[in-house]
Write a protein that holds these residues in place. Structure first.
Motif, PDB file in Angstrom:
ATOM      1  N   HIS A  66       0.817  -1.214   0.000  1.00 49.03           N
ATOM      2  CA  HIS A  66       0.000   0.000   0.000  1.00 49.03           C
ATOM      3  C   HIS A  66       0.852   1.266   0.000  1.00 49.03           C
ATOM      4  O   HIS A  66       0.674   2.152  -0.806  1.00 49.03           O
ATOM      5  N   HIS A 122     -11.513  -5.385   0.308  1.00 49.23           N
ATOM      6  CA  HIS A 122     -11.635  -5.875  -1.070  1.00 49.23           C
ATOM      7  C   HIS A 122     -11.110  -7.293  -1.256  1.00 49.23           C
ATOM      8  O   HIS A 122     -10.927  -7.757  -2.393  1.00 49.23           O
ATOM      9  N   CYS A 298      -6.422  -2.100  -7.325  1.00 50.06           N
ATOM     10  CA  CYS A 298      -6.698  -3.537  -7.431  1.00 50.06           C
ATOM     11  C   CYS A 298      -7.924  -3.813  -8.300  1.00 50.06           C
ATOM     12  O   CYS A 298      -8.040  -4.869  -8.912  1.00 50.06           O
ATOM     13  N   CYS A 358      -0.747   0.371  -4.205  1.00 53.68           N
ATOM     14  CA  CYS A 358      -2.080   0.986  -4.108  1.00 53.68           C
ATOM     15  C   CYS A 358      -1.995   2.486  -4.335  1.00 53.68           C
ATOM     16  O   CYS A 358      -2.814   3.070  -5.035  1.00 53.68           O
ATOM     17  N   CYS A 361      -4.962   5.262  -4.727  1.00 55.42           N
ATOM     18  CA  CYS A 361      -6.272   4.733  -4.343  1.00 55.42           C
ATOM     19  C   CYS A 361      -6.568   5.019  -2.878  1.00 55.42           C
ATOM     20  O   CYS A 361      -7.707   5.284  -2.506  1.00 55.42           O
ATOM     21  N   ASN A 379     -12.121   2.035  -6.625  1.00 54.13           N
ATOM     22  CA  ASN A 379     -13.440   1.564  -6.183  1.00 54.13           C
ATOM     23  C   ASN A 379     -14.175   2.484  -5.226  1.00 54.13           C
ATOM     24  O   ASN A 379     -15.320   2.232  -4.890  1.00 54.13           O
TER      25      ASN A 379
END
Ligand code: F3S
Length: 653
Positions: A66, A122, A298, A358, A361, A379
């Motif tokens: 991350h 997730h 992702c 990541c 995000c 997302n």
């Protein structure tokens, strides 16, 4: 008995016999766990505190994926701790640069029919290969690693019958955005979405993963696809065909609900600020100036996602007013895209390639400008999710994101490619990925592992453990929130805050920092307090820090109109009593700093209904505890760590 696929997998993992009636508690033996760097320190500190010698599940993987921005000592301290603690306890490590946890897990570890629990919301991504994958809090992952059966409320299983096929320019993102449009962010609570039908058979594993990944945005327990020919092809491309087993629902099995979705009818969609279910056709989004485009995460950074975006960019340029970045989800995908010439197309267009992480995000780099319009393929579009609460985040598919980056305003791939859009349909997933697991550190033997010294840099602070509740509680309300408070509101994302997650004394000072900057100090001054919440309190990620920080600040209970599933589990695990207003209208009758008093709390908790007096306003109201017997035991003894230690003692371990 004919069973749907979800039930089949659950039945195969039952640790105690059960009729598997929706809503009833079941206990499950877990096969796999996963964690990632910005949540995991607490998980492994808890596992260490439990005192077992080694993880008790088949496969535990720790991802360092991350936060790869080493801005100061904190993140490297975390990563070194995580690598050493993994070595000590038999856990795989996916090193920084190998890719994002869910993409790597499905490619290198997942297998049909397995049951996985991951410390990330997730985690359901892995449902793409016929695996049941559930996102939980970090303490739950530590619990799973002990081999003690995991409790789960038996979900309803909803059949989603897919027909037709996606048109070029439409992506699996449209499928999940359409689902979100229909059922909303709470529509999946207590449910598993099981995708079947001829349309499902047309979707590749990576397309399926986009859908199962974002099932989390509907609040679903998880989502799953059958393990069919698409899964066999994917595992073969990963040189893991031996792990394939065909799995599907039995003919004539029953479901708790059914939905129909025709893929051929989908058009490019967009989730508008600030919730992922705020979905409208992309063509209807106001044509405002876009400041930032991020293609990645992702959810939508598979080989075909990036290749399609690259084809839209081919021979064109990112608009001069747009900052466009791309974060590819794993090393193997990056290498394949490079080999096939797609990275060159992106670079020639002026797209900035980011690390395999990541990153943007979860607000680790690439914050949008003040009031900037950010278009992303990730997302979540909650306020502040990108690191700047004044920004607006719109969620689209990678093809639309590329078109938007070129135009400088919202656009679909068709607007750029015209009749040439058909070429997007030619992109196939690779028949063979460049498989190389040299970035995965395998566990040591138990004997070697015992010799490993766990390294604790200055950022690794001890795990705070709450006290058990007492019979009499008289405390003030330290905060009253609106509906749909997210875990981002409670503990913000971003590189700065992520690296504080191993250091609760420091991080707790920033609890609710953006929502109410005075909260942390007020709660600290009060010593003990209660938070009042609206609907869907704690929605969003599995971030258990959204429970740990308030607990550290003395919050004893949250009384809300409703509480999101994973967050409720995190509150329990960390000793905060989750309560629901018996009459939601009582929410309006109280204010911050009111004093609430509860007599005989422990006795009342046993009845699942607690009478509370607002001493300041002089009225009494009731709150429910929507807890199972074992959850009640957990909260009565002060959280999961104390409960687990007691259980393991009883088991003689
Ligand atoms: Fe990472 Fe964002 Fe996925 S933070 S795990 S890319 S949801």
């Amino acid at each position: 008995m004919n069973m749907n696929l979800t039930k089949k997998i659950l039945a195969a993992h039952l640790a105690k016999p059960s009729d598997m009636v929706p809503g009833e508690e079941i206990f499950l033996k877990v096969d796999q766990t996963l964690t990632h760097d910005i949540n995991a320190v607490m998980t492994y500190l808890a596992f260490e505190a439990i005192g077992l010698d080694r993880t008790q599940v088949e496969t535990s993987v720790s991802y360092l994926d991350h936060n790869l921005l080493y801005l100061d000592n904190k993140t490297p301290d975390d990563h070194i701790y995580l690598q050493s603690v993994a070595k000590r306890y038999g856990v795989y490590v996916s090193r920084p640069g190998n890719g994002i946890c869910h993409a790597v897990q499905v490619a290198r570890f997942g297998a049909p029919g397995k049951l996985s629990m991951g410390g990330d919301s997730h985690t359901p991504h892995g449902g793409a290969i016929g695996m049941l994958c559930i996102g939980v809090g970090g303490m739950d992952v530590a619990t799973a690693m002990t081999g003690v059966p995991m409790r789960l409320k038996m979900p309803q299983v909803i059949k989603v019958n897919l027909t037709g096929h996606l048109k070029p320019g439409c992506n699996a993102k449209e499928v999940i955005l359409e689902m979100l449009r229909r059922v909303g962010i709470k529509g999946g609570l207590g449910k598993v979405f099981e995708y079947v039908g001829p349309g499902a058979a047309t979707l590749t594993v990576n397309e399926r993963a986009t859908i199962s990944n974002m099932g989390a945005e509907m609040g679903a327990t998880t989502s799953i696809f059958p393990a069919d020919e698409q899964v066999r092809k994917f595992l073969k491309a990963q040189k893991r065909e031996a792990d394939f087993v065909e799995l599907a629902a039995d003919e004539g099995c029953s479901y708790d609900g059914e939905m129909e979705l025709n893929l051929s009818e989908l058009v490019p969609l967009c989730a508008c600020p600030h919730q992922p279910d705020n979905v409208i056709p992309l063509k209807d989004v106001e044509k405002k100036k876009v400041q930032q485009v991020f293609i990645g995460s992702c959810t939508n950074a598979s080989y075909s996602d990036i290749a399609k975006a690259a084809l839209v960019f081919q021979g064109r340029h990112v608009h001069e007013d747009v900052s466009c970045t791309c974060g590819i989800s794993s090393k193997q995908i990056y290498l394949q895209l490079m080999k096939d010439g797609y990275l060159e197309m992106l670079l020639n267009a002026g797209v900035r390639l980011l690390e395999l992480a990541c990153g943007p995000c979860c607000a680790i780099g690439q914050s949008p400008a003040t009031k900037g319009v950010a278009v992303r393929t990730s997302n979540r579009n909650f306020k502040g999710r990108a690191g700047n609460p004044t920004a607006e985040i719109y969620l689209v598919n990678p093809e639309s994101a590329a078109a938007t980056a070129i135009m400088g305003t919202f656009a679909s791939a068709e607007e750029i490619l015209g009749d040439e859009i058909v070429k997007l349909a030619d992109i196939q997933e690779p028949e063979e990925y460049p498989v190389d697991d040299s970035m995965i550190v395998a566990p040591l033997s138990p004997e070697e592992a015992r010799e490993v010294e766990v390294v604790r840099g200055p950022n690794i602070k001890p795990l705070p453990v709450p006290d058990a509740p007492e019979q009499h509680l008289k405390v003030q309300i330290s905060l009253k929130t609106v509906d749909n408070i997210t875990t981002d509101d409670i503990t913000p994302a971003s590189a700065e805050f992520s690296s504080m997650r191993s250091n609760i004394p420091l991080m707790s000072q920033y609890c609710y920092h953006r929502y109410d900057p005075s909260f942390a100090e007020r709660a600290r001054q009060m010593g003990q307090s209660i938070i009042i919440g609206g609907e869907n309190y704690g929605q969003g990620s599995s971030r258990e820090h959204a429970a740990i920080n308030p607990m550290y600040l003395g919050v004893k209970a949250v009384i809300a109109k409703s509480i999101a599933r994973i967050h409720k589990g995190n509150l329990l695990n960390h000793g905060i009593i989750p309560m629901i207003f018996a009459d939601p209208a009582d929410y309006d009758r109280m204010d911050i700093e009111d004093t609430l008093e509860i007599h005989n709390l422990l006795d009342q908790m046993q009845t699942r209904e607690v009478e509370i007096t607002d001493v300041t306003k002089d009225f009494t109201f009731k709150a429910r505890l929507e807890l199972s017997d074992s959850e009640l035991e957990v909260i009565s003894c002060g959280g999961q760590l104390r409960y687990l230690k007691r259980q393991l003692e009883e088991m003689g371990r």
